[in-house]
Design a protein around this motif. Structure first.
Motif, short mmCIF file in Angstrom:
data_model
loop_
_atom_site.label_atom_id
_atom_site.label_comp_id
_atom_site.label_asym_id
_atom_site.label_seq_id
_atom_site.Cartn_x
_atom_site.Cartn_y
_atom_site.Cartn_z
N GLY B 47 -9.50 -11.76 -3.23
CA GLY B 47 -9.31 -10.58 -4.14
C GLY B 47 -9.83 -9.29 -3.70
O GLY B 47 -10.28 -8.34 -4.12
N THR B 51 -4.43 -8.58 1.18
CA THR B 51 -3.11 -8.50 1.19
C THR B 51 -2.38 -7.16 0.64
O THR B 51 -1.62 -6.86 1.31
CB THR B 51 -2.75 -9.72 0.17
OG1 THR B 51 -3.38 -10.97 0.50
CG2 THR B 51 -1.25 -9.86 0.03
N THR B 52 -3.23 -6.71 -0.11
CA THR B 52 -2.60 -5.46 -0.53
C THR B 52 -2.64 -4.39 0.54
O THR B 52 -1.82 -3.69 0.92
CB THR B 52 -3.57 -4.61 -1.52
OG1 THR B 52 -3.87 -5.84 -2.53
CG2 THR B 52 -3.25 -3.37 -2.19
N1 LIG Z 1 1.21 -6.96 -7.64
C1 LIG Z 1 -0.01 -6.95 -8.21
N2 LIG Z 1 -0.13 -6.95 -9.64
C2 LIG Z 1 -1.36 -6.68 -10.26
N3 LIG Z 1 -2.62 -6.83 -9.43
C3 LIG Z 1 -2.60 -7.37 -8.20
C4 LIG Z 1 -1.48 -7.28 -7.65
N4 LIG Z 1 -1.29 -7.43 -6.20
C5 LIG Z 1 -2.85 -7.56 -6.06
N5 LIG Z 1 -3.58 -7.27 -7.32
C6 LIG Z 1 -4.95 -7.16 -7.43
O1 LIG Z 1 -5.54 -6.64 -6.59
C7 LIG Z 1 -6.82 -7.35 -6.13
C8 LIG Z 1 -6.63 -7.53 -4.59
O2 LIG Z 1 -5.80 -8.43 -4.16
P1 LIG Z 1 -5.47 -8.86 -2.83
O3 LIG Z 1 -5.13 -7.62 -2.09
O4 LIG Z 1 -4.19 -9.98 -3.01
O5 LIG Z 1 -6.74 -9.58 -2.33
P2 LIG Z 1 -6.78 -10.64 -1.01
O6 LIG Z 1 -5.67 -10.58 -0.23
O7 LIG Z 1 -8.10 -9.88 -0.23
O8 LIG Z 1 -7.37 -12.06 -1.84
C9 LIG Z 1 -6.95 -8.47 -6.96
O9 LIG Z 1 -7.91 -8.19 -7.97
C10 LIG Z 1 -5.38 -8.81 -7.29
O10 LIG Z 1 -5.41 -9.42 -8.63
#
Ligand SMILES: Nc1ncnc2c1ncn2[C@@H]1O[C@H](COP(=O)(O)OP(=O)(O)O)[C@@H](O)[C@H]1O
Ligand SMILES: [Mg+2]
Lengths: 541, 318
Positions: B47, B51-52
């Motif tokens: 989180g 990934t974002t």
């Molecule tokens: N499509 C989405 N809709 C809503 N929330 C999202 C989405 N993608 C990511 N998030 C939120 O953004 C935050 C960062 O997520 P992410 O980038 O997947 O983290 P990581 O890959 O480091 O585990 C998290 O709190 C996640 O719930």
């Protein structure tokens, strides 16, 4: 009895869920609206007659809804878990086949049950008005519940063996239609061939919910009570047999797919052919990929056009059978027009289903994320879809139009005066509307596929968007004109239908096209939580 | 062709990159620089926003604020150019299980507009590279997780991209598959590719990457060489010492020293945490020897790196 905790839990959760709430509200509202309308229309008749009519319409609707519930509620429930790969996990726990089947049955059928239940209070009105006996009321409730149970059981069995959502949904629909319409038709045909067999129990009807429904009314029930109960009992017993069978084979069916090591054998060759893997297929792939990569992706099940033609051949066979059987009774303008309506309806449904399929699938398995980070553009994706749909549907569509031209000419040759102009209008209107609907469906289905929370609902949603508004508007105007005792002839209604359809097609088509062109990437970014699996339910999450 | 334009040494640069989803902020002004030729570890707990970030760099997501440049191209205004030079592997497979390995690669090759005649050879080459040659006719669904992951790598390589964005490629792999994956990545780095690889385990990338970045709650908290992570924190090093004889008095000696933050006994060793990052093991040796304890061994705790990471990220969340 491990499924019991799941059931109790689901009952409480479902009652609170928003969708359940809306299902109930919607069915209750529709029921009340129709009742109110019938009350106003039949204001001059005896209350008993009115009450009987309302009761008949309401129970018929309820039975139809229940008989088709399996398509919507259970058909894809196990196959979805199979696709997600969670089905196998269930059997690593100490669950048995019947725990899973019964648990799933209840978990995925509660919405259906609540929807049906919402109509029951409305049925109280005819009961109070008189003309309907308590016995009838009870029997009709039994018929509906039984039809629901049978339908859900059918869906469950199909879901046990199916993998793709489309096979599951269409397979269930086919089975239900065969049971409700196919078997009675076969029975009628055999009786027609040999009239002395009339005395025989009508076995072909025994599973048909419509038959049980009709027998439930006092007038028929008094004469043939045992047939009513036999029909009800047989359906009920068969439903349990289907569920038992599903429970029995499910533990053997959960493996995802046979490994590719076991080459050889007819089954394997058929599989290879279905998947599209022959030397000619490498050429096919090369050709399509070089034209448009997405075109190949949507067309890679190369047997799809063959299925469309096969369906047409089957329909032609049914038509020929009717012609052979009823001779000159068959060849009239009514049959011709009905044929046209059915053909046009089927091609629209199939088109919507196919147009929404790939995008829904890609969004849900995450492939869209990969595709959109390659140089593949959105317009190429839409173009690939177009090419693929054209490959499947253009031939059959032209064929259908040819058939309809023949039927149309045959119709106007035998008609004169105002009848002739009526048929000309009806035919032309129908054909033109079908083509325009297909145009609108091309855009709407893709957008619905891209944004669907549940892939198997995408085609139904797009059909609803294209069909429902004009009919609803027309129904409203119809009600208004009946109640106010004004109203025109068929011309008024038909031209209104065409006009509403046209406007609606144009509006929803343009809307979906704009959305696809401008918001495709944004929509693809949305993440959908996978549907809750049984495992999570069991774990109490 | 145009020799005048100098090759950018910076592969990825983000400035104030942010992204919100409704009310949750996934990225809060991320400034990240990755140089060409780096094998770059992108680390953060679940989180954190890894990934974002990668999705934005892959042009799949659009940022809500800030800019990101990939090999000189802006990910928003010049997305097509970015797509041609990157290979993005998401944190899930995104595969069609009913496709064959070659079909899958052939399809993606076509997406990258590799002409038909050349595609067959390219597919064979990438399969060779990731060691999946014998599996070419297999259905993807019939491959093991490690093989599917390698197929994902093959797909990413099909158009010979200069930058690879790999989202947690090692998660869910057994140690052997993990080592194989790492070996392939090192091979790719030698071929001159820039690789960004995300993970939620710092020690996993410790030996693999030449540079790492640590993010937490959408913010960068460290970027630089792996060894620098330790110096970056306010936490002191962890030392493991073994003493003979009177352990209790040794404990007392250490506990009264202000340069030492904590001492615990663990498996016959003394686990000593120093009070500040400038201090090192000599402090412990000095204290013990002066106090008359018999010091047998003294070593810096290797596992301490993971603890530093935990402390770094925890510090941000509190
Ligand atoms: N499509 C989405 N809709 C809503 N929330 C999202 C989405 N993608 C990511 N998030 C939120 O953004 C935050 C960062 O997520 P992410 O980038 O997947 O983290 P990581 O890959 O480091 O585990 C998290 O709190 C996640 O719930
Ligand atoms: Mg992640």
């Amino acid at each position: 009895m491990k499924f019991l905790p799941i059931v109790i839990r689901e009952l409480t959760v479902a009652a609170r869920r928003k969708a359940t709430h809306w299902t109930r509200m919607l069915s209750a509202t529709v029921a009340v609206a129709i009742t109110a309308w019938m009350l106003s229309v039949m204001a001059g008749s005896f209350p008993q007659e009115t009450s009987k009519a309302i009761f008949g319409v309401m129970t018929a609707m309820m039975t139809l809804y229940c008989a088709m519930a399996g398509v919507r509620f259970t058909a894809d429930c196990l196959s979805a878990e199979r696709r997600e790969g969670t089905l196998g996990l269930l059997f690593l726990t100490n669950l048995r086949g019947h725990d899973v089947v019964l648990g799933k049955l209840v978990a995925s059928s509660l919405d259906a049950f609540y929807g049906a239940l919402a109509i029951v209070p409305v049925l109280g009105l005819p009961l109070l008005m008189g003309g309907v006996t308590l016995g009838e009321f009870g029997r009709m409730s039994l018929v509906a519940l039984n039809a629901l149970f049978f339908s859900l059981a059918c869906g469950m069995l199909v879901s046990t063996v199916a993998r793709s959502a489309h096979v599951a949904v269409w397979g269930t629909l086919l089975v239900l239609i065969l049971v409700a319409g196919g078997l009675p038709a076969l029975d009628a045909y055999l009786v027609g061939k040999d009239p002395t067999s009339r005395s025989v129990f009508p076995w072909g009807y025994i599973l048909c919910p419509g038959y049980t429904y009709a027998l439930g009314f006092d007038a028929l029930y008094r004469r043939s009570a045992w047939q009513f109960w036999t029909s009800l009992g047989a359906t009920h017993a068969l439903a349990w047999v289907l569920l038992g069978f599903a429970s029995l084979i499910l533990p053997r069916m959960w493996q995802d797919r046979p490994s590719s090591s076991g080459r050889g054998g007819v089954g394997h060759r058929i599989q290879l052919w279905l998947r599209g893997n022959s030397p000619s297929d490498a050429r096919f792939r090369r050709k399509l990929l070089d034209r448009n990569a997405y075109y190949w992706l949507t067309s890679r099940r190369h047997w799809k056009p063959a299925v469309a033609w096969f369906a047409l051949v089957v329909m032609a066979a049914i038509w020929a059978w009717g012609w052979h059987r009823f001779k000159s009774d068959w060849t009239n303008e009514g049959t011709y027009f009905m044929t046209g309506i059915i053909l046009n309806f089927i091609i629209r449904v199939a088109f919507a289903s196919e147009a929404s399929r790939q995008l829904a699938e890609d969004h849900h398995n995450g492939a869209l994320e990969l595709l959109l980070s390659t140089p593949l553009t959105v317009s190429e994706i839409l173009r690939g879809q177009y090419l693929s749909l054209r490959r499947i549907f253009l031939g059959p569509l032209v064929f259908i139009l040819l058939i309809e031209t023949v039927l149309f000419i045959a119709t106007i040759k035998t008609q004169y005066g105002s009848d002739r102009s009526m048929w000309i209008c009806l035919w032309l209107g129908m054909i033109v509307m079908t083509l325009i609907d297909l145009g609108a469906l091309f855009w709407v289905s893709q957008w619905m596929g891209l944004t669907a929370r549940q892939p198997n609902r995408a085609s139904a949603n797009s059909l609803a968007l294209v069909f429902f508004p004009p009919w609803a508007l027309l129904a409203l105007i119809g009600m208004a004109s009946v109640t106010s005792h004004t109203g025109g002839g068929w011309e008024t209604f038909f031209s209104m239908w065409c006009l509403f359809g046209l406007i609606n097609d144009f509006v929803v088509g343009a809307w979906a096209q704009m959305k696809l062109r401008e918001e495709f990437r944004t929509a693809a970014q949305r993440r959908y939580a996978p549907q809750k699996g049984l495992l999570e339910i069991l774990a109490g999450k | 062709m145009s020799g005048e334009i100098p090759e950018p040494v910076v592969a990825v640069q983000t400035v104030g990159l942010s992204r919100t989803f409704g009310s949750t902020a996934a990225l809060l002004g991320l400034d990240l620089t990755v140089n060409q030729g780096d094998l770059f570890g992108f680390i953060g707990s679940n989180g954190a926003g890894k990934t974002t970030t990668l999705r934005i760099l892959a042009t799949f997501l659009s940022p809500s604020g800030g800019t990101a440049k990939v090999l000189g191209h802006d990910v928003v205004t010049d997305a097509d150019a970015v797509r041609n030079v990157i290979g993005y592997m998401p944190d899930f497979f995104g595969v069609y299980k009913d496709m064959e390995v070659t079909e899958y690669l052939d399809f993606f090759g076509a997406c990258y507009r590799i002409p038909g005649a050349q595609r067959e050879k390219t597919v064979n080459d990438v399969l060779e590279l990731v060691g999946l040659r014998e599996k070419r006719g297999f259905l993807i669904g019939a491959l093991s997780r490690g093989m599917q992951q390698r197929l994902g790598l093959a797909r990413v390589l099909i158009h010979d991209p200069r930058l690879l964005l790999l989202d947690e490629p090692a998660s869910g792999l057994d140690p052997r598959a993990r080592i194989e994956m790492m070996a392939i990545l090192q091979e790719l780095q030698k071929m001159g590719k820039t690789i960004i690889i995300s993970s939620h385990i710092l020690s996993e990338l410790q030996t693999l990457c030449n540079r790492v970045a640590i993010i937490e709650k959408g913010k960068l908290i460290y970027s630089g060489p792996v060894q620098g992570v330790r110096d970056h924190t306010t936490a002191g090093r962890t030392i493991r010492a073994k003493v003979a004889g009177d352990v209790e008095s040794a404990l007392l000696l250490l506990r009264t020293d202000t340069r030492i933050a904590a001492v615990v006994q663990e498996n016959g060793f003394l686990k000593i945490t120093l009070a500040s990052p400038e201090l090192d093991g000599s402090v412990v040796a000095e204290t013990l020897v002066r106090g008359g304890a018999r010091l047998l061994s003294l070593a810096e705790d290797e596992l301490g790196l993971e603890e530093v990471f935990m402390r770094l990220t925890r510090g941000e969340t509190q």
